[in-house]
Design a protein around this motif. Sequence first.
Motif, PDB file in Angstrom:
ATOM      1  N   ARG A  83      -1.486  -2.073   6.168  1.00 38.92           N
ATOM      2  CA  ARG A  83      -2.520  -3.114   6.276  1.00 38.92           C
ATOM      3  C   ARG A  83      -3.760  -2.585   6.995  1.00 38.92           C
ATOM      4  NH1 ARG A  83       2.020  -6.035   7.808  1.00 38.92           N
ATOM      5  NH2 ARG A  83       1.289  -6.225   9.965  1.00 38.92           N
ATOM      6  N   SER A  84      -3.543  -1.764   8.018  1.00 35.20           N
ATOM      7  CA  SER A  84      -4.664  -1.194   8.755  1.00 35.20           C
ATOM      8  C   SER A  84      -5.502  -0.286   7.867  1.00 35.20           C
ATOM      9  CB  SER A  84      -4.137  -0.417   9.966  1.00 35.20           C
ATOM     10  OG  SER A  84      -5.188   0.239  10.647  1.00 35.20           O
ATOM     11  N   ILE A  85      -4.830   0.515   7.040  1.00 33.99           N
ATOM     12  CA  ILE A  85      -5.547   1.405   6.120  1.00 33.99           C
ATOM     13  C   ILE A  85      -6.340   0.595   5.110  1.00 33.99           C
ATOM     14  CG2 ILE A  85      -5.243   3.112   4.274  1.00 33.99           C
ATOM     15  CD1 ILE A  85      -2.801   4.145   5.847  1.00 33.99           C
ATOM     16  N   HIS A  86      -5.729  -0.433   4.550  1.00 36.09           N
ATOM     17  CA  HIS A  86      -6.405  -1.264   3.552  1.00 36.09           C
ATOM     18  C   HIS A  86      -7.654  -1.927   4.115  1.00 36.09           C
ATOM     19  CE1 HIS A  86      -2.543  -1.795   0.931  1.00 36.09           C
ATOM     20  NE2 HIS A  86      -3.140  -0.644   0.733  1.00 36.09           N
ATOM     21  N   ARG A  87      -7.606  -2.332   5.375  1.00 39.76           N
ATOM     22  CA  ARG A  87      -8.758  -3.011   5.979  1.00 39.76           C
ATOM     23  C   ARG A  87      -9.959  -2.084   6.104  1.00 39.76           C
ATOM     24  NH1 ARG A  87      -4.772  -5.662   9.270  1.00 39.76           N
ATOM     25  NH2 ARG A  87      -4.958  -4.015  10.849  1.00 39.76           N
ATOM     26  N   GLY A 101     -13.341  -4.486  -0.866  1.00 41.45           N
ATOM     27  CA  GLY A 101     -12.232  -3.928  -0.118  1.00 41.45           C
ATOM     28  C   GLY A 101     -11.026  -3.683  -0.995  1.00 41.45           C
ATOM     29  N   VAL A 102     -10.342  -2.563  -0.757  1.00 41.21           N
ATOM     30  CA  VAL A 102      -9.159  -2.261  -1.560  1.00 41.21           C
ATOM     31  C   VAL A 102      -7.988  -3.177  -1.186  1.00 41.21           C
ATOM     32  CG1 VAL A 102      -9.864   0.132  -1.824  1.00 41.21           C
ATOM     33  CG2 VAL A 102      -8.287  -0.488   0.005  1.00 41.21           C
ATOM     34  N   ARG A 147       4.606  -9.393   1.776  1.00 40.55           N
ATOM     35  CA  ARG A 147       4.079  -9.804   3.082  1.00 40.55           C
ATOM     36  C   ARG A 147       3.708  -8.587   3.922  1.00 40.55           C
ATOM     37  NH1 ARG A 147       6.030  -9.623   7.921  1.00 40.55           N
ATOM     38  NH2 ARG A 147       8.166  -9.178   7.261  1.00 40.55           N
ATOM     39  N   LEU A 148       4.512  -7.537   3.853  1.00 38.06           N
ATOM     40  CA  LEU A 148       4.255  -6.356   4.665  1.00 38.06           C
ATOM     41  C   LEU A 148       2.909  -5.710   4.351  1.00 38.06           C
ATOM     42  CD1 LEU A 148       7.729  -4.547   4.752  1.00 38.06           C
ATOM     43  CD2 LEU A 148       6.597  -5.760   6.627  1.00 38.06           C
ATOM     44  N   VAL A 149       2.487  -5.747   3.084  1.00 38.45           N
ATOM     45  CA  VAL A 149       1.225  -5.100   2.722  1.00 38.45           C
ATOM     46  C   VAL A 149       0.033  -6.048   2.847  1.00 38.45           C
ATOM     47  CG1 VAL A 149       2.349  -3.447   1.199  1.00 38.45           C
ATOM     48  CG2 VAL A 149       1.480  -5.599   0.251  1.00 38.45           C
ATOM     49  N   GLY A 150       0.290  -7.306   3.237  1.00 38.33           N
ATOM     50  CA  GLY A 150      -0.813  -8.221   3.503  1.00 38.33           C
ATOM     51  C   GLY A 150      -0.960  -9.396   2.575  1.00 38.33           C
ATOM     52  N   LEU A 151      -0.006  -9.627   1.697  1.00 36.86           N
ATOM     53  CA  LEU A 151      -0.076 -10.760   0.769  1.00 36.86           C
ATOM     54  C   LEU A 151       0.570 -12.005   1.362  1.00 36.86           C
ATOM     55  CD1 LEU A 151       0.810  -8.922  -2.553  1.00 36.86           C
ATOM     56  CD2 LEU A 151      -1.312 -10.178  -2.118  1.00 36.86           C
ATOM     57  N   ASP A 152       0.133 -13.164   0.863  1.00 37.36           N
ATOM     58  CA  ASP A 152       0.799 -14.423   1.171  1.00 37.36           C
ATOM     59  C   ASP A 152       2.049 -14.487   0.297  1.00 37.36           C
ATOM     60  OD1 ASP A 152       1.735 -17.022   1.374  1.00 37.36           O
ATOM     61  OD2 ASP A 152      -0.224 -17.956   1.164  1.00 37.36           O
ATOM     62  N   ALA A 153       3.213 -14.397   0.899  1.00 39.24           N
ATOM     63  CA  ALA A 153       4.462 -14.297   0.138  1.00 39.24           C
ATOM     64  C   ALA A 153       4.659 -15.471  -0.808  1.00 39.24           C
ATOM     65  CB  ALA A 153       5.648 -14.190   1.097  1.00 39.24           C
ATOM     66  N   GLN A 154       4.171 -16.639  -0.439  1.00 39.21           N
ATOM     67  CA  GLN A 154       4.378 -17.821  -1.273  1.00 39.21           C
ATOM     68  C   GLN A 154       3.555 -17.780  -2.567  1.00 39.21           C
ATOM     69  OE1 GLN A 154       6.809 -20.020  -0.556  1.00 39.21           O
ATOM     70  NE2 GLN A 154       7.198 -18.548   1.090  1.00 39.21           N
TER      71      GLN A 154
END
Length: 244
Positions: A83-87, A101-102, A147-154
Amino acid sequence: MGDPGLYTPRSVTWQLHGDPMMWVVGVRALYLQALLPRAVRGVLQNSDFRRDAWGRLGRTADFVGVTTYGTTEAAERAGARVRSIHRRLTATDPVSGERYGVGEPGLLLWVHCAEADSYLQVLRRSGYPLTGAQADRYLAERRVSARLVGLDAQKVPANRAELAAYFAEMRPRLMAGPEAREVDAFLQRPPVYPLLIPARDLLWHRVAALAYAALPPYAHDLYGRPAPTPATVTHRLRTTGTLL
């Protein structure tokens, strides 16, 4: 007795991710992911995969391994790092000049779904004993990695019907542009040390060819390269799965 991690040994994910067909899965996922222009630009404009292809593949495999089989702490730490890298990373649309943003949710969701679909398609066609209910359970479990990569799991497809609907919605946005062509060419002949070229041409070429053949027909149409009939591909996947 210890921390079983985010999935635990009773999960479908724990079982599937240990199958040796995962290497075919990974290459198929890359082929599919490259068909979304905004997603593949994020990779090409920020990655050193051209110079360090095997290192990148290894790091991706490590992430899957740690989040699947590692402790909860190790998995959460790996997710935080991604997540830090993606930001920090951005990409530029060469036509409009738009900078984005990627880590956009839409791009992360495409990458996630292409990977999950590749696991199910390759393993089931290779003879892995997976029922429909277990396939749905796998997709529901994979919301953890989303969720781990930054998505809303729902908002992530949790069963085969939802995944199929998602791909139907995305198909008009897919194309084999210059970036996808570059990925295609790279996957067919990745750089290796000169002494390893015969092994690459013998072994890797077969993996890449089988992964490409296992793509859905619309992907073959977009890339413009023919593939064997679905029955022939399934036979080859089953033979490879049995040998492995």
